[in-house]
Design a protein around this motif. Structure first.
Motif: not given
Length: 225
Positions: A173, A91-92, A148-152, A107-109
């Motif tokens: 994910q 996503d980023r 960076d790793v998002g919550g999902g 959902d990660m950078t």
């Protein structure tokens, strides 16, 4: 296509297409190259190979595939991206080209070219959660890592030694899987086997959807039972 032998496409715009096709077929998938929107319709899964992420996006735009790919991925098509494929599922992005686009979904950078230039390519054994049989040989070629790793999202693999120790190089994910490294180059198809099992699981759940009461009534009306 049956869950026993799912139909999995490999995005054939650039990169290690042949190697992914070979690995997928070795673990029981019906693997085909994909270059057109019409070829997306009947897929049970998709692999986005390594290559050059900005070039893959430009070619996807040229072949009118960018939005269809985004839609199929967001609609739940199981998708695995290796190296550039990881970047394209992010996503980023940091360190990318100005206004660089992706297919998105995880959902990660991701930091593009995080491990350095082509001459700094290397191999390292990496444990991948969910992949049995010990570490896989991870081949890193101008590879990204996850900053960076998002919550999902769920971390599956990290670098274990050297200056990049602890960096995330495998992630999942839901129906999406991504690795910084190239398992298709080693002759070890266990990561592909893990992905094919993901696809089979999705197909199995689809087949298990129960009929509704109205559907049962319709069957009774047609058959008398």
């Amino acid at each position: 296509m049956t869950a026993a032998r799912p139909r999995i496409g490999v995005l054939a715009l650039q990169g290690d297409v042949r190697e992914h096709l070979t690995a997928l077929r070795s673990v029981g998938a019906d693997a085909i190259p994909v270059r057109r929107e019409s070829e997306l319709a009947d897929l049970d899964g998709l692999v986005i190979p390594g290559g050059e992420s900005t070039t893959i996006v430009k070619l996807a735009q040229h072949f009118d595939l960018l939005e269809p790919l985004r839609k199929r991925i967001s609609d739940g098509l199981p998708t695995y991206g290796s190296c550039a494929g990881m970047i394209l599922l992010a996503d980023r992005i940091v360190g990318g080209a100005v206004d660089q686009e992706t297919f998105g979904g995880i959902d990660m950078t991701v930091r593009r070219n995080a491990f350095g230039r082509q001459i700094e390519s290397f191999e390292e054994p990496v444990n991948v959660e969910g992949v049995a049989g010990g570490p896989v040989t991870a081949v890193f070629i101008r590879a990204p890592w996850v900053e960076d790793v998002g919550g999902g999202a769920e971390v599956l693999a990290r670098v274990t030694s050297g200056p990049a120790a602890g960096r995330v190089v495998g992630i999942r994910q839901g129906h999406l899987l991504a690795t910084s490294f190239h398992p298709e180059l080693t002759g070890d198809a266990r990561v592909h086997g893990y992905f094919v099992d993901m696809v089979r699981n999705v197909l199995g759940k689809s087949a298990e959807v129960p009929t509704t009461k109205s559907e049962d009534s319709a069957v009774t009306a047609r058959t008398g039972r």
